[in-house]
Write a protein that holds these residues in place. Structure first.
Motif, PDB file in Angstrom:
ATOM      1  N   CYS B   6       0.843  -1.201   0.000  1.00 54.62           N
ATOM      2  CA  CYS B   6       0.000   0.000   0.000  1.00 54.62           C
ATOM      3  C   CYS B   6       0.878   1.252   0.000  1.00 54.62           C
ATOM      4  N   HIS B 121      -2.527  -1.626  -3.374  1.00 57.21           N
ATOM      5  CA  HIS B 121      -3.539  -0.666  -2.934  1.00 57.21           C
ATOM      6  C   HIS B 121      -2.926   0.722  -2.837  1.00 57.21           C
ATOM      7  N   LEU B 139      -7.201  -0.874   5.951  1.00 58.02           N
ATOM      8  CA  LEU B 139      -6.707  -1.671   4.823  1.00 58.02           C
ATOM      9  C   LEU B 139      -7.116  -3.141   4.984  1.00 58.02           C
ATOM     10  N   ILE B 196      -9.298   4.159   0.193  1.00 55.82           N
ATOM     11  CA  ILE B 196      -8.353   3.112  -0.215  1.00 55.82           C
ATOM     12  C   ILE B 196      -8.895   2.498  -1.500  1.00 55.82           C
TER      13      ILE B 196
END
Lengths: 372, 402
Positions: B6, B121, B139, B196
């Motif tokens: 991420c 992500h 997340l 996200i």
């Protein structure tokens, strides 16, 4: 900028129980958020010295933790930077480290591979704010082999003078006598145990002394070589003191309550750097009363604090009174506690309603983590 | 190169025009907050505590101070060999070169930056909110749901819901409808501007959006509604803690005051979740013999000789003898002389309030310094400005540098 000069800082052997039980003297917390060594390192860094070796004794873990990569002093460098140089285990186990020459002999390789021409050698645990640029310039521009920084502490009592190495000069300003902590002081020129010389000279002194079994840089090298070496003084006129006893530790912390000394030691042009802890600002509660005190970040104050130096994260609860005291990091003073003239190491916890009173001449010192 | 799970992108290009003279020379995320921080410290610290070690900071308006502040990211432990903090201003390329047109366009223009890390992500954050949040939890929820996007929401009072972007969700938290500032809100879950995205989906939507000449290139106005319209799975993630948009002088003042309430509405003295900031290397603060400090925070480098009551004092501030500072925010380096009275003020960095001045005390009908930005009687003194000795600055004034 003194890129041609390196720094070597020897941590001194003065012990101040109980606060040096767990750390080297140089790593002693002072003035709330600093360690004593911050003054020497910051002054060198401010002069553009980018290669500094800190030579330690056995108790070096807190010093290493403090210095780490050298980032706060902008000394995390590819070449040089700030280096902690622990003693060799072999030397230690043989009990062969008996003086500062032995410590210096242990860093011969480091000295040898450092590319600088000059070296600033610091042997003492001192608080000062000096312009090393000027000291090195004066040294380079003079005929001297060794420049020793001193302060003329006129008017000081004999007992105070006896704590220092005292210097006498001849008519030309050349050092004519050196006495290490004499019982009957003859002069008032107190050495700050800061020496500037060519690195090659330091290396040859170390070599010669260790070959002859000499142990002490001042008593054996400088005193015995006084005739052969041109040793000159550099007079420093600002505030300085040596931290060598509980009395001087206490007194020097309290000096930071004096505006002139505070502004001299912490001035914008020559800042003192230290490891940062990212604590939030200090919070004062509804009933807080604070007078004439030096307070670091991260404290929570709901009680009364008068004439104190508080390090980071100290908690003073409601109804508690702390006077004339030095409280190190994360100590907690519970409700209705009464403290006067105490020195608390880190993480001391005083439970509700206790009373601890020391004296100015003999502050009550409490070891790290004690619960009272 | 190892892919990142991420990557965070912080939108920090906004001017924050409602902050008046405070953002004349700096972007809103660089505005000082909370005694020793700047607003951007909050999302940056949240990232690093959430295990996100690659953060792009998109700057545009007055970026100089923000760029220098972020530097190599070291204060936030974001000086990494692989990843770290990156300042991403708009740039020229062979084909084109343009300013960031909107929030979505800003990310679009940095797709090649994101491609370099090939993340699974991307979390989009705003550089102007005050809050502590564990993005890792969000997340985790995002991954578990398998959604194309997850949007953080928080319940707001019903009467204020029409000021926010409102998410209408079903029992599972799936977003069924998004309404920007609805007159008759069906839900009180407001979007916090924290998204996200599955990176592949985000990239596709950003490229489509860029081809649409009618689009405002904005996440709230374009990307989110289009994704919903296409039937993508969009989840809400409910956040219950303290969160504040400090977009106005009044909300900035109030958020500072929230730190000194007893107990504080927002606790920044949290050892588990410290807020990192660039350190000024200052000595502890000194409190003088006649000083009085209650219900306030004071930080390093200050010298306090007067009275400080219910105020937030930043680093290197001086408060002179006989002065009273009440209900105020005094930013770094401000110098307050002797016998000054300051009430309900926001004093900018390095401002000088000369001795005997009264700021924010008197009330007048006809105030020549009045400003539409200074509501609720708050006075704003621009950073670097000087309030002359013995002057009287009425409530609701904005004093600018000459």
């Amino acid at each position: 900028m003194k890129t041609n000069t390196m720094g070597v800082i020897l941590t001194s052997e003065d012990k101040i129980p109980p606060i040096t039980d767990i750390r080297a003297n140089a790593a002693l917390p002072i003035a709330g958020r600093y360690r004593i060594i911050d003054f020497a390192v910051s002054n060198m860094a401010n002069a553009g010295v980018t290669n500094i070796g800190v030579v330690t004794e056995s108790n070096y873990s807190s010093l290493m933790d403090h210095i780490k990569s050298g980032k706060p002093w902008d000394l995390d460098r590819k070449n040089g930077g700030l280096n902690v140089l622990p003693p060799s285990l072999e030397q230690m186990s043989l009990g062969s480290i008996k003086g500062n020459i032995d410590m210096l002999a242990g860093i011969r390789d480091y000295l040898k591979r450092s590319p600088q021409t000059y070296v600033i050698l610091s042997l003492g645990n001192m608080v000062y704010n000096i312009d090393f640029n000027d000291v090195v310039d004066k040294h380079v521009g003079s005929q001297s082999d060794v420049t020793v920084v001193y302060k003329n502490i006129k008017g000081a009592e004999d007992e105070e003078l006896s704590r220092f190495t005292l210097l006498d000069f001849d008519a030309d300003g050349k050092v004519s006598d050196i006495e290490v902590q004499p019982y009957y002081p003859k002069t008032t020129n107190a050495s700050m145990e800061l020496y500037v010389m060519e690195k090659a000279l330091l290396e040859s002194i170390i070599d010669e002394c260790s070959a002859r079994g000499d142990r002490d840089f001042v008593k054996d090298a400088l005193v015995k070589k006084m005739l052969g070496l041109r040793i000159y003084g550099y007079e420093y006129k600002g505030y300085m003191d040596k931290i060598d006893s509980m009395k001087s530790y206490y007194r020097n912390n309290m000096k930071f309550l004096d505006k002139e000394i505070r502004e001299e030691l912490f001035n914008r042009n020559n800042p003192i750097y230290t490891k940062t802890k990212d604590q939030s600002p200090t919070k004062y509660g509804e009933e807080a009363v604070v007078e004439n005190s030096f307070v670091s970040d991260g404290c929570t104050i709901d009680g009364t604090v008068i004439n104190c130096v508080l390090a980071r994260g100290v908690v003073v609860k409601k109804g508690a009174t702390v006077k004339n005291s030095i409280i190190m990091q994360d100590s907690v003073i519970d409700v209705d506690v009464d403290l006067d003239h105490v020195v608390f190491d880190k993480e001391v916890y005083v439970t509700k309603g206790r009373k601890l009173i020391g004296q100015e001449s003999y502050p009550l010192a409490i070891s790290k983590g004690t619960r009272i | 190169m190892v892919s990142k799970d991420c990557v965070a992108m912080i939108l920090a290009g906004g001017q924050g025009s409602r902050l008046g003279a405070l953002t004349k020379n700096v972007a809103k995320p660089a505005v000082p907050f909370g005694g020793k921080y700047r607003i951007i410290d909050f999302p940056l610290s949240n990232c690093v505590h959430s295990g996100i070690d690659t953060v792009g900071v998109l700057t545009q308006y007055q970026p100089l101070e923000l760029n220098t502040y972020i530097g190599n990211g070291n204060p936030w432990d974001l000086d990494r060999s692989h990843g770290g903090a990156y300042v991403l201003p708009p740039y020229q390329s062979a084909k084109a070169g343009e300013w960031y047109k909107g929030t979505a366009n800003a990310i679009y223009q940095n797709l090649s930056f994101l491609d370099g890390f090939n993340p699974n992500h991307v979390i989009i954050l705003s550089g102007d909110h005050i809050y502590k949040m564990n993005y890792r939890e969000m997340l985790k929820a995002h991954k578990a749901s398998g959604a194309a996007a997850t949007i953080a929401v928080m319940p707001v009072p019903w009467e204020e819901a029409s000021r926010f972007g409102i998410m209408n969700v079903d029992e599972e938290g799936t977003i069924v409808e998004f309404e920007e500032k609805p007159a008759n809100p069906k839900s009180n879950l407001a979007s916090m501007g924290i998204y996200i995205f599955d990176y592949k989906a985000l990239k596709r939507y950003l490229e489509d959006d860029e081809r649409d000449p009618e689009s405002d290139n904005d996440f709230g106005k374009n990307i989110i509604p289009t994704m919903l319209g296409n039937g993508e799975k969009m989840m809400s993630y409910k956040f219950e803690g303290y969160w504040k948009d400090v977009g106005t002088i009044q909300s900035l003042w109030e958020a500072n005051m929230d730190l000194i309430d007893n107990p504080p509405k927002f606790d920044i003295n949290d050892r588990q979740w410290p807020i990192y900031s660039r350190n000024m290397a200052l000595a502890p603060h000194y409190v003088g013999k006649n000083a009085k400090i209650v219900n306030s925070t004071v930080t390093e480098g200050c010298s306090i000789y007067g009275e400080v009551n219910h105020s937030v004092i930043f680093g290197a501030v001086d408060v002179g003898e006989g002065s009273v500072v009440r209900d105020s925010v005094i930013m770094p380096g401000a110098k307050i002389g002797d016998n000054v009275t300051i009430e309900k003020c926001v004093i900018g960095a390095d401002a000088v309030i000369e001795s005997g001045a009264k700021v924010g005390v008197t009330e007048t009908e006809d105030n020549k310094y009045a400003s539409k930005y200074c509501t609720h009687g708050i006075v704003l003194v621009e950073g670097g400005a000087t309030v002359l000795a013995n002057s009287d600055i009425p409530k609701g004034s904005m004093i600018e540098q000459e």
